[in-house]
Motif scaffolding. Structure first.
Motif, short mmCIF file in Angstrom:
data_model
loop_
_atom_site.label_atom_id
_atom_site.label_comp_id
_atom_site.label_asym_id
_atom_site.label_seq_id
_atom_site.Cartn_x
_atom_site.Cartn_y
_atom_site.Cartn_z
N ARG A 1 -3.10 0.10 6.21
CA ARG A 1 -4.54 -0.65 6.84
C ARG A 1 -5.59 0.24 5.79
N VAL A 2 -6.31 -1.00 5.21
CA VAL A 2 -7.02 -0.56 3.89
C VAL A 2 -8.41 -1.42 3.94
N LYS A 3 -9.58 -0.81 4.75
CA LYS A 3 -10.38 -1.28 5.39
C LYS A 3 -11.58 -1.42 4.28
N PHE A 4 -12.00 -2.83 3.95
CA PHE A 4 -13.25 -3.08 3.32
C PHE A 4 -14.15 -3.92 3.50
N GLY A 5 -15.45 -3.62 3.82
CA GLY A 5 -15.96 -4.25 4.76
C GLY A 5 -15.79 -4.92 5.98
N TYR A 6 -15.61 -5.86 6.26
CA TYR A 6 -14.99 -6.26 7.72
C TYR A 6 -14.14 -7.19 7.67
N HIS A 7 -13.49 -6.93 6.33
CA HIS A 7 -12.20 -7.62 5.72
C HIS A 7 -11.15 -6.14 6.28
N ALA A 8 -9.86 -6.23 5.80
CA ALA A 8 -8.88 -5.69 5.91
C ALA A 8 -7.08 -5.77 5.03
N LEU A 9 -7.13 -4.66 4.71
CA LEU A 9 -5.57 -5.65 3.56
C LEU A 9 -4.90 -4.58 4.32
N TRP A 10 -3.78 -4.91 4.75
CA TRP A 10 -2.88 -4.34 5.36
C TRP A 10 -1.53 -4.32 4.35
N LEU A 11 -1.07 -2.90 4.16
CA LEU A 11 0.47 -2.69 2.95
C LEU A 11 1.78 -2.48 4.80
N ASP A 12 2.11 -3.76 4.26
CA ASP A 12 3.70 -3.66 4.89
C ASP A 12 4.78 -3.26 4.27
N CYS A 13 5.23 -2.49 4.72
CA CYS A 13 6.61 -1.85 4.19
C CYS A 13 7.44 -2.75 4.00
N VAL A 14 8.64 -3.17 3.56
CA VAL A 14 9.67 -4.03 4.23
C VAL A 14 11.11 -3.79 3.62
N ASP A 15 11.63 -3.41 4.05
CA ASP A 15 13.18 -2.24 3.60
C ASP A 15 13.76 -3.55 2.99
N ASN A 16 13.93 -4.51 3.60
CA ASN A 16 14.97 -5.57 2.90
C ASN A 16 14.47 -6.59 2.07
N TYR A 17 13.47 -6.33 1.36
CA TYR A 17 12.83 -6.97 0.46
C TYR A 17 12.91 -7.02 -0.98
#
Length: 79
Positions: A49-65
């Motif tokens: 999770r990368v937080k900036f202000g009251y927003h959140a950027l989620w970085l999801d690792c997907v093995d089969n993408y």
């Protein structure tokens, strides 16, 4: 009744081969706070999770993408 908007969740689904570089970019280049979070989704092997202000950027690792995908989740609350 007027809706209220809380922070947005932006989710980047990132292939496993590019995930480490993405974490380094947000943490080391942009100097944002990056925190690994537990994930219950079996399609996602890791999540940060990368937080900036009251927003959140989620970085999801997907093995089969083979390429990245982006989702925007906008929660709306009615009171």
């Amino acid at each position: 009744m007027e809706p209220t908007f809380e922070g947005m969740n932006i989710v980047l689904k990132i292939p496993k081969s590019k995930y480490g570089k993405a974490i380094e970019f947000y943490r080391d280049i942009l100097k944002l706070e990056v925190e690994e979070r537990p994930i219950a989704n079996t399609a996602v092997s890791r999540a940060h999770r990368v937080k900036f202000g009251y927003h959140a950027l989620w970085l999801d690792c997907v093995d089969n993408y083979t390429h990245s995908e982006t989702e925007v989740r906008l929660p709306i609350c009615f009171f």
